[in-house]
Design an enzyme around this catalytic site. Structure first.
Site, PDB file in Angstrom:
ATOM      1  N   GLU A 297    -114.515 -65.204 -77.332  1.00  0.00           N
ATOM      2  CA  GLU A 297    -114.679 -64.468 -76.113  1.00  0.00           C
ATOM      3  C   GLU A 297    -115.134 -65.654 -75.181  1.00  0.00           C
ATOM      4  OE1 GLU A 297    -116.371 -62.792 -72.445  1.00  0.00           O
ATOM      5  OE2 GLU A 297    -117.163 -63.466 -74.127  1.00  0.00           O
ATOM      6  N   ASP A 325    -118.456 -55.707 -71.918  1.00  0.00           N
ATOM      7  CA  ASP A 325    -118.893 -56.856 -71.805  1.00  0.00           C
ATOM      8  C   ASP A 325    -120.240 -57.349 -71.075  1.00  0.00           C
ATOM      9  OD1 ASP A 325    -118.868 -59.674 -72.483  1.00  0.00           O
ATOM     10  OD2 ASP A 325    -117.844 -60.237 -70.622  1.00  0.00           O
TER      11      ASP A 325
END
Ligand SMILES: *[C@@H]1O[C@H](CO)[C@@H](O)[C@H](O)[C@H]1NC(C)=O
Ligand SMILES: *[C@@H]1O[C@H](CO)[C@@H](O)[C@H](O)[C@H]1NC(C)=O
Ligand SMILES: *[C@@H]1O[C@H](CO)[C@@H](O)[C@H](O)[C@H]1NC(C)=O
Ligand SMILES: *[C@@H]1O[C@H](CO)[C@@H](O)[C@H](O)[C@H]1NC(C)=O
Ligand SMILES: *[C@@H]1O[C@H](CO)[C@@H](O)[C@H](O)[C@H]1NC(C)=O
Ligand SMILES: *[C@@H]1O[C@H](CO)[C@@H](O)[C@H](O)[C@H]1NC(C)=O
Length: 433
Positions: A297, A325
């Protein structure tokens, strides 16, 4: 996300419908009152989930499982053996927990290694500084780069003082405004310094608080601009050098970085499901809940991009994409991107979390791993939690289990479970317009 940084858990929901047009599922004949009544009927289920996650058998489960993973594996940089070990452990653990359709989907990801690194101030006095090389930086020659320092407080100041930058190490001492404003120095600092002839750049860590901790993260080179080595330094050292420079003192630093870039390496997205059932008595939601642990990511959603390319053919069957996140501190609500109708439905769903006082629905549901789906019209949500301290630890050696609070994680788990269960079980998909 955790120290040097791998995948982020998310859940998205698949619907049993074969529509093609983006808004096909909007031809619902039901009134909002009927939908409200349907959602209210989940009150007891929501309470049962909350009881399980916060007070019951699943209490501290998120914390304990995360602790086991990070204590066993450690930092999981893209391309590292640790990352692949973490993926194998999660793959096995999802199977052991009897999830459905557990599998890996191959992805090529960047492989960059930080190597040994050091920065020593030689003038006006010897001082060994704490640094962390920025992701994708080139290394220095083995003897290092020894050069005089130019301290600037902003890109504008660098432009004004461009003639002074040639052959120097540019030190950025930008103030912390907020993450999105200030992170530009980490991402573009090397390129801007190289444009004016600098030989390396050191960036004040992007954090509102410091006890001498460098905070790293990805940086980007630009085609046609020379690549120079770049690392982050502590707030304390950046401020000290700024004070020294303002007194007219000459500063010299020797920077050594063993950073190396390798060819892309094999990795995987890890996928698991609770397959949907149309029969509520089986205690499964009607629609499938899919969990994806996306790889790489931090390098710009590499795993998420590959997943989107592979699965977008089925986009009309996706009801909601969700990502967490930005920490798992005490949740305060949900950030949401979607149509007004979908937002009104999400507000009703979040009202089921009244027993935990986590009912807010705000804007900006976007997240690095779900953005492509949201841009293509799928409603998206991100966990909103108390971010006061998030950037104290973000991307630093201080980002450890010690920061985590099992009680706060229990609440986050309850919010995620209630929202995903209810949205997956409702009669209709979330409307896209
Ligand atoms: C969960 O963690 C809290 C806080 O550390 C602790 O007080 C509690 O006893 C733990 N519960 C279980 C079931 O381990
Ligand atoms: C960050 O600060 C800038 C400038 O003050 C502001 O425009 C922006 O909305 C802020 N962003 C966030 C996420 O708070
Ligand atoms: C690192 O190597 C990969 C694979 O060869 C390449 O695609 C990438 O551009 C390189 N990155 C840098 C910063 O040189
Ligand atoms: C897309 O959906 C169809 C029908 O449900 C399924 O057979 C197929 O495997 C899905 N494709 C992907 C890439 O998931
Ligand atoms: C959507 O799901 C239905 C039911 O599983 C399936 O028949 C259909 O092929 C799927 N459509 C797409 C585009 O994935
Ligand atoms: C409930 O949450 C709101 C919004 O996050 C907060 O302002 C309020 O203090 C909370 N109330 C209680 C009783 O915790």
């Amino acid at each position: 996300k955790f120290l040097i940084f791998t995948f982020v858990g998310i859940i998205h929901l698949l619907y049993l419908d074969s529509g093609k047009a983006m808004c096909k599922n909007d031809i619902s004949q039901r009134t909002f009152q009927e939908i409200q009544k349907e959602i209210a009927s989940y009150g007891d289920i929501a309470k049962a989930i909350i009881k399980l996650a916060v007070y019951g058998k699943a209490q501290n489960r998120s914390y304990d499982r995360l602790a086991l993973l990070v204590d066993t594996v450690g930092p999981r940089l893209s391309g590292s053996k640790n990352l692949e070990m973490a993926i194998q452990i999660m793959h096995q653990s999802l199977k052991d927990n009897d999830l459905d359709n557990v599998h890996l989907e191959a992805v090529k990801i960047p492989h960059w290694e930080r190597g040994e690194e050091s920065a020593v101030m030689l003038k006006p006095r010897i001082h060994k500084m704490a640094i962390l090389g920025l992701g994708s930086s080139i290394g220095t020659p083995s003897e290092g780069i020894t050069a005089e320092v130019l301290v600037v407080n902003s890109f504008n100041e660098l432009k004004r003082r461009a003639p002074e930058a040639k052959g120097k190490i540019v030190v950025y001492n930008q103030l912390y405004v907020n993450y999105s404003m200030t992170v530009r120095y980490r991402v573009q600092g090397a390129v801007e310094a190289a444009k004016v002839g600098a030989v390396a750049s050191l960036i004040r860590s992007v954090t509102p608080f410091s006890i001498y901790s460098p905070h790293t993260g990805i940086q980007k080179y630009q085609d046609g601009v020379p690549k120079i080595p770049t690392a982050c330094i502590t707030v304390e050292d950046a401020e000290m050098m700024s004070r020294m420079a303002s007194r007219g003192v000459k500063i010299v630093i020797q920077l050594k970085m063993g950073a190396r870039n390798y060819t892309d390496t094999d990795s995987f997205n890890t996928v698991a499901e609770i397959t949907g059932s149309k029969y509520p008595e089986q205690l499964r939601p009607k629609r499938t809940l899919r969990l994806v642990l996306w790889t790489a990511e931090e390098q710009g959603g590499i795993g998420a991009y590959q997943y989107y390319q592979l699965h977008k053919v089925n986009i009309s069957n996706y009801s909601l994409v969700m990502e967490s996140d930005a920490g798992t501190f005490l949740p305060t609500g949900l950030q949401f991107t979607g149509s007004d109708k979908a937002r009104a439905i999400m507000k009703e769903v979040m009202s089921l979390l009244q027993p935990l006082n986590v009912t807010q629905v705000l804007s900006h549901g976007e997240g690095e791993d779900i953005n492509l789906w949201i841009q293509a019209g799928v409603p998206g949500a991100s966990l909103l939690d108390n971010l006061n301290k998030y950037f104290f630890f973000h991307h630093s050696h201080g980002d450890t289990m010690t920061v985590m609070d099992p009680k706060q994680m229990n609440v986050a788990a309850a919010v995620w479970a209630v929202v995903s269960y209810v949205v997956a079980d409702m009669e209709e998909m979330l409307p896209r317009c």
